[in-house]
Design a protein around this motif. Structure first.
Motif, PDB file in Angstrom:
ATOM      1  N   LEU A  89      62.418 -27.218  85.144  1.00  0.00           N
ATOM      2  CA  LEU A  89      62.495 -28.261  86.166  1.00  0.00           C
ATOM      3  C   LEU A  89      61.660 -27.881  87.397  1.00  0.00           C
ATOM      4  N   ILE A  90      61.673 -26.611  87.743  1.00  0.00           N
ATOM      5  CA  ILE A  90      60.852 -26.143  88.860  1.00  0.00           C
ATOM      6  C   ILE A  90      59.376 -26.343  88.536  1.00  0.00           C
ATOM      7  N   TYR A  91      58.956 -25.933  87.335  1.00  0.00           N
ATOM      8  CA  TYR A  91      57.559 -26.127  86.939  1.00  0.00           C
ATOM      9  C   TYR A  91      57.201 -27.616  86.921  1.00  0.00           C
ATOM     10  N   ASN A 125      54.352 -29.508  88.963  1.00  0.00           N
ATOM     11  CA  ASN A 125      53.325 -30.190  88.166  1.00  0.00           C
ATOM     12  C   ASN A 125      53.174 -31.654  88.560  1.00  0.00           C
ATOM     13  N   ASN A 126      54.200 -32.225  89.175  1.00  0.00           N
ATOM     14  CA  ASN A 126      54.197 -33.655  89.523  1.00  0.00           C
ATOM     15  C   ASN A 126      54.253 -33.881  91.025  1.00  0.00           C
ATOM     16  N   ILE A 127      53.564 -33.042  91.777  1.00  0.00           N
ATOM     17  CA  ILE A 127      53.582 -33.177  93.234  1.00  0.00           C
ATOM     18  C   ILE A 127      52.965 -34.499  93.645  1.00  0.00           C
ATOM     19  N   ASN A 128      53.663 -35.183  94.540  1.00  0.00           N
ATOM     20  CA  ASN A 128      53.143 -36.400  95.151  1.00  0.00           C
ATOM     21  C   ASN A 128      52.916 -36.085  96.621  1.00  0.00           C
ATOM     22  N   ILE A 129      51.672 -36.182  97.058  1.00  0.00           N
ATOM     23  CA  ILE A 129      51.296 -35.765  98.405  1.00  0.00           C
ATOM     24  C   ILE A 129      52.092 -36.492  99.490  1.00  0.00           C
ATOM     25  N   SER A 130      52.559 -37.683  99.212  1.00  0.00           N
ATOM     26  CA  SER A 130      53.311 -38.408 100.235  1.00  0.00           C
ATOM     27  C   SER A 130      54.800 -38.047 100.219  1.00  0.00           C
ATOM     28  N   ASN A 131      55.209 -37.196  99.274  1.00  0.00           N
ATOM     29  CA  ASN A 131      56.612 -36.807  99.181  1.00  0.00           C
ATOM     30  C   ASN A 131      56.730 -35.304  98.906  1.00  0.00           C
ATOM     31  N   PHE A 153      64.003 -21.472  94.878  1.00  0.00           N
ATOM     32  CA  PHE A 153      64.293 -20.794  93.613  1.00  0.00           C
ATOM     33  C   PHE A 153      63.050 -20.200  92.958  1.00  0.00           C
ATOM     34  N   LEU A 154      62.012 -19.969  93.733  1.00  0.00           N
ATOM     35  CA  LEU A 154      60.768 -19.435  93.164  1.00  0.00           C
ATOM     36  C   LEU A 154      60.933 -18.037  92.565  1.00  0.00           C
TER      37      LEU A 154
END
Length: 102
Positions: A4-6, A10-16, A26-27
């Motif tokens: 879930l962390i990965y 992997n699905n970063i949204n720059i506005s969020n 939890f890195l």
């Protein structure tokens, strides 16, 4: 939890980008090199999206429409700030990894 962390990175949204707050806590449970790669990919992808937004804002049909330009300027500021934050996270992880290896 690790996947879930990965997935979040992997699905970063720059506005969020605040969606990264919890995964960052939890890195210690994940491969940081993999996270660095995912951040690099997100930074490249989101940089292109910002460029597209700015290009749309510079379209002659909206270039002199003040309320649209207000939106474009605000979005430009916010998105670049978020992009800098992603770069800061990446740089911090790179530094941590290089100090860890010493």
């Amino acid at each position: 939890m690790v996947e879930l962390i990965y997935k979040t990175f992997n699905n970063i949204n720059i506005s969020n980008v605040n969606s990264l707050y919890i995964p960052i806590l939890f890195l210690k449970f994940v491969d940081l090199n993999r996270v660095i790669i995912l951040l690099d990919q997100a930074i490249q992808k989101e940089s292109k999206r910002i460029d597209s937004l700015l290009a749309a804002g510079n379209n002659p049909s909206v270039l002199h429409v003040e309320h649209i330009q207000l939106i474009v300027r605000h979005a430009d500021h916010q998105l670049h700030e978020n992009l800098r934050w992603l770069e800061d996270i990446r740089d911090s992880l790179v530094e941590y990894m290089s100090n860890k290896d010493q």
